[in-house]
Write an enzyme that holds these catalytic residues in place. Structure first.
Site, PDB file in Angstrom:
ATOM      1  N   GLU A 163     -10.120  -4.397  -5.578  1.00  0.00           N
ATOM      2  CA  GLU A 163      -9.193  -3.308  -5.888  1.00  0.00           C
ATOM      3  C   GLU A 163      -8.632  -3.489  -7.299  1.00  0.00           C
ATOM      4  O   GLU A 163      -7.716  -4.284  -7.509  1.00  0.00           O
ATOM      5  CB  GLU A 163      -8.043  -3.294  -4.876  1.00  0.00           C
ATOM      6  CG  GLU A 163      -8.484  -3.362  -3.424  1.00  0.00           C
ATOM      7  CD  GLU A 163      -7.391  -3.884  -2.520  1.00  0.00           C
ATOM      8  OE1 GLU A 163      -6.264  -3.344  -2.561  1.00  0.00           O
ATOM      9  OE2 GLU A 163      -7.643  -4.858  -1.781  1.00  0.00           O
TER      10      GLU A 163
ATOM     11  N   HIS B 126       0.822  -1.223   0.000  1.00  0.00           N
ATOM     12  CA  HIS B 126       0.000   0.000   0.000  1.00  0.00           C
ATOM     13  C   HIS B 126       0.850   1.266   0.000  1.00  0.00           C
ATOM     14  O   HIS B 126       0.494   2.258   0.635  1.00  0.00           O
ATOM     15  CB  HIS B 126      -0.945   0.020   1.204  1.00  0.00           C
ATOM     16  CG  HIS B 126      -1.915  -1.114   1.205  1.00  0.00           C
ATOM     17  ND1 HIS B 126      -2.488  -1.595   2.371  1.00  0.00           N
ATOM     18  CD2 HIS B 126      -2.421  -1.883   0.218  1.00  0.00           C
ATOM     19  CE1 HIS B 126      -3.289  -2.599   2.084  1.00  0.00           C
ATOM     20  NE2 HIS B 126      -3.262  -2.793   0.770  1.00  0.00           N
TER      21      HIS B 126
ATOM     22  N   HIS C  21      -9.294   1.028  -2.053  1.00  0.00           N
ATOM     23  CA  HIS C  21      -9.350  -0.070  -1.082  1.00  0.00           C
ATOM     24  C   HIS C  21     -10.614  -0.033  -0.227  1.00  0.00           C
ATOM     25  O   HIS C  21     -10.582  -0.362   0.958  1.00  0.00           O
ATOM     26  CB  HIS C  21      -8.098  -0.012  -0.192  1.00  0.00           C
ATOM     27  CG  HIS C  21      -7.722  -1.312   0.442  1.00  0.00           C
ATOM     28  ND1 HIS C  21      -8.563  -2.009   1.291  1.00  0.00           N
ATOM     29  CD2 HIS C  21      -6.580  -2.046   0.375  1.00  0.00           C
ATOM     30  CE1 HIS C  21      -7.949  -3.103   1.718  1.00  0.00           C
ATOM     31  NE2 HIS C  21      -6.757  -3.149   1.172  1.00  0.00           N
TER      32      HIS C  21
END
Length: 264
Positions: free
Chosen positions: A229, A21, A96
């Site tokens: 995602e 991330h 997300h």
């Protein structure tokens, strides 16, 4: 870690032994500037962030924008753009959101039905990093080409679903976006369809949610939400047979998603 144009880059290891991330302080943890806000028939808000060379170990200055638009009372569009200003750099922006169509306080999503338009996944190693291979989903618990209950075979997947699906060549297309997935909640009959222009989608079943306190003090446990995602393939920067995620100065990265809600 990756090498680009002969230079080796080391990233922040926030999910040992990997970066996840965007690192310790990914774009979800920074303050974005609101550059445009529109009310009226099609409300929208445009956010901008300027990522500096070396941030979280990544090369180059990058100008990033995200525009959210309410196309109707039941459809949300997200347009992401990123422009590297002075160095080539890997870019793969992902959204997300955790979805629970029965309501955020309804428990887990294992009874939700899902259909994913993908005949292959990119199998991962023990640290959840794709190996560079492509695996057919046919005959495996990863096969959601036909709508199936999420919890039906999740017990056959160690830890639960957290895999990159290789989206099939566009079948059904809307506004230049391919149909990615359909999620149905059987008790409320709420339906979510997702359309996008990315090559992959990470299907994640909230396996590591554990006591997160949310709206109204509700505690979210394991599988309390699911994520879809759309993205470039994880670890593509180290896998030459994956579609490239490297963007060069003078080029523009774009990624558009469309979320459509309905009832059966």
């Amino acid at each position: 870690m990756f090498t680009l144009n002969g230079v080796q880059y080391s990233l922040g290891i926030n999910n040992p032994p990997n970066t996840l991330h965007g690192g310790f302080k990914g774009f979800d943890k920074v303050i974005w500037e609101v550059t445009e806000y529109n009310e009226g028939k099609t409300p929208s808000v445009t956010l901008k962030y300027y990522s500096k060379d070396g941030e979280e170990g990544y090369p180059g200055d990058v100008s990033v924008t995200a525009r959210y638009s309410l196309l109707s009372s039941t459809s949300l569009k997200l347009e992401m753009e990123a422009v590297p200003l002075n160095k080539a750099t890997p870019i793969s922006l992902a959204q997300h959101t955790y979805w629970n169509l029965a309501g955020h306080n309804s428990g887990d999503v294992l009874r939700h039905l899902i259909q994913i338009q993908a005949s292959h996944i990119t199998p991962a190693d023990q640290t959840s990093i794709p190996t560079g291979e492509f695996m057919p989903v046919s005959g495996t618990p990863f096969d959601f080409l036909t709508e199936s209950e999420i919890g039906g075979r999740i017990g056959q997947v160690p830890a639960g679903y957290d895999h990159n699906y290789v989206l099939d060549s566009p079948g059904e297309v809307k506004s230049g976006l391919r149909h990615v997935a359909k999620v149905t909640e059987p008790s409320s009959l709420r339906v979510l369809n997702i359309w996008a222009d990315a090559p992959g989608v990470q299907f994640y079943t909230g396996n590591f949610l554990d006591g997160v306190v949310g709206k109204g003090g509700v505690v979210y446990g394991k599988h309390a939400g699911l994520c879809l995602e759309t993205q470039g393939f994880p670890n593509a920067v180290n896998q030459p047979n994956f579609p490239s995620v490297v963007v060069h100065p003078g080029e523009k990265y774009t990624h558009t998603m469309l979320f459509e809600f309905s009832t059966k």
